[in-house]
Design a protein around this motif. Structure first.
Motif, mmCIF file in Angstrom:
data_model
loop_
_atom_site.group_PDB
_atom_site.id
_atom_site.type_symbol
_atom_site.label_atom_id
_atom_site.label_comp_id
_atom_site.label_asym_id
_atom_site.label_seq_id
_atom_site.Cartn_x
_atom_site.Cartn_y
_atom_site.Cartn_z
ATOM 1 N N ASP A 93 45.800 34.443 -6.800
ATOM 2 C CA ASP A 93 45.765 33.557 -5.629
ATOM 3 C C ASP A 93 47.000 32.656 -5.563
ATOM 4 O OD1 ASP A 93 43.351 34.665 -4.856
ATOM 5 O OD2 ASP A 93 42.133 33.045 -5.721
ATOM 6 N N ALA A 96 49.958 34.782 -4.468
ATOM 7 C CA ALA A 96 49.855 35.105 -3.045
ATOM 8 C C ALA A 96 50.237 33.901 -2.195
ATOM 9 C CB ALA A 96 48.439 35.569 -2.708
ATOM 10 N N ARG A 115 45.331 41.704 1.912
ATOM 11 C CA ARG A 115 44.559 41.201 0.764
ATOM 12 C C ARG A 115 43.064 41.413 0.966
ATOM 13 N NH1 ARG A 115 45.291 35.739 -1.544
ATOM 14 N NH2 ARG A 115 44.401 36.765 -3.336
ATOM 15 N N LYS A 119 40.757 43.594 -1.526
ATOM 16 C CA LYS A 119 39.562 43.046 -2.165
ATOM 17 C C LYS A 119 38.338 43.902 -1.854
ATOM 18 C CE LYS A 119 40.892 38.199 -2.500
ATOM 19 N NZ LYS A 119 40.604 36.824 -2.058
#
Length: 153
Positions: A93, A96, A115, A119
């Motif tokens: 995270d 990103a 993303r 996921k």
């Protein structure tokens, strides 16, 4: 003055690649090891023990000891994986978020969508049937033949 900006950008890109590569490699190795000894995948662990039994010509007592060791290792890998899952997610995270700072607003939206898809694919792989669009790597096919094609109506 523009030359130094290019060098700084290349350096940042290189360092980012090294960091992402090392985190990715660590995750891959952990995944491979946990796949062998996984508590949720005893079939893989059993294949491993059978292969050792066959190739090393283990006695029954040796096989029983190896099975117990593999089971204990499975528990340890499971605990380790559970403990560090949140730490890995924090690193992903943070990376990103840093990457998004260098993207245009349109690219940021595309990045967020990418993303989300990644996921969802990861979650599906962990909890659902195999993904036919993304088969497992060839080294995993040695012990896991591809699933049969779906029946035609």
């Amino acid at each position: 003055m523009a030359k130094w900006k290019i060098w700084v950008a290349l350096l940042v890109l290189f360092v980012s690649g090294v960091l992402i590569g090392s985190v990715g490699t660590r995750m891959y190795v952990r995944h491979k090891l946990s796949g062998i000894f996984s508590r949720e995948r005893p079939a893989v662990r059993n294949l491993f023990v059978r292969r050792l039994t066959r190739e090393l010509d283990l006695t029954r007592e040796q096989r029983e000891e190896i099975e117990q060791i593999a089971s204990r290792a499975a528990e340890k890998f499971h605990k380790l994986h559970t403990q560090h899952r949140s730490e890995v997610q924090v690193i992903i995270d943070q990376s990103a978020s840093e990457m998004k700072k260098h993207l245009s607003p349109a690219q940021q939206e595309q990045f967020d969508e990418l993303r989300k898809r990644m996921k969802a694919r990861h979650k599906k792989r962990r909890h659902g049937p195999p993904d036919r669009d993304h088969p497992p790597p060839p080294d995993m096919l040695e012990h896991h033949p591809p699933p049969p094609p779906p029946p035609h109506p």
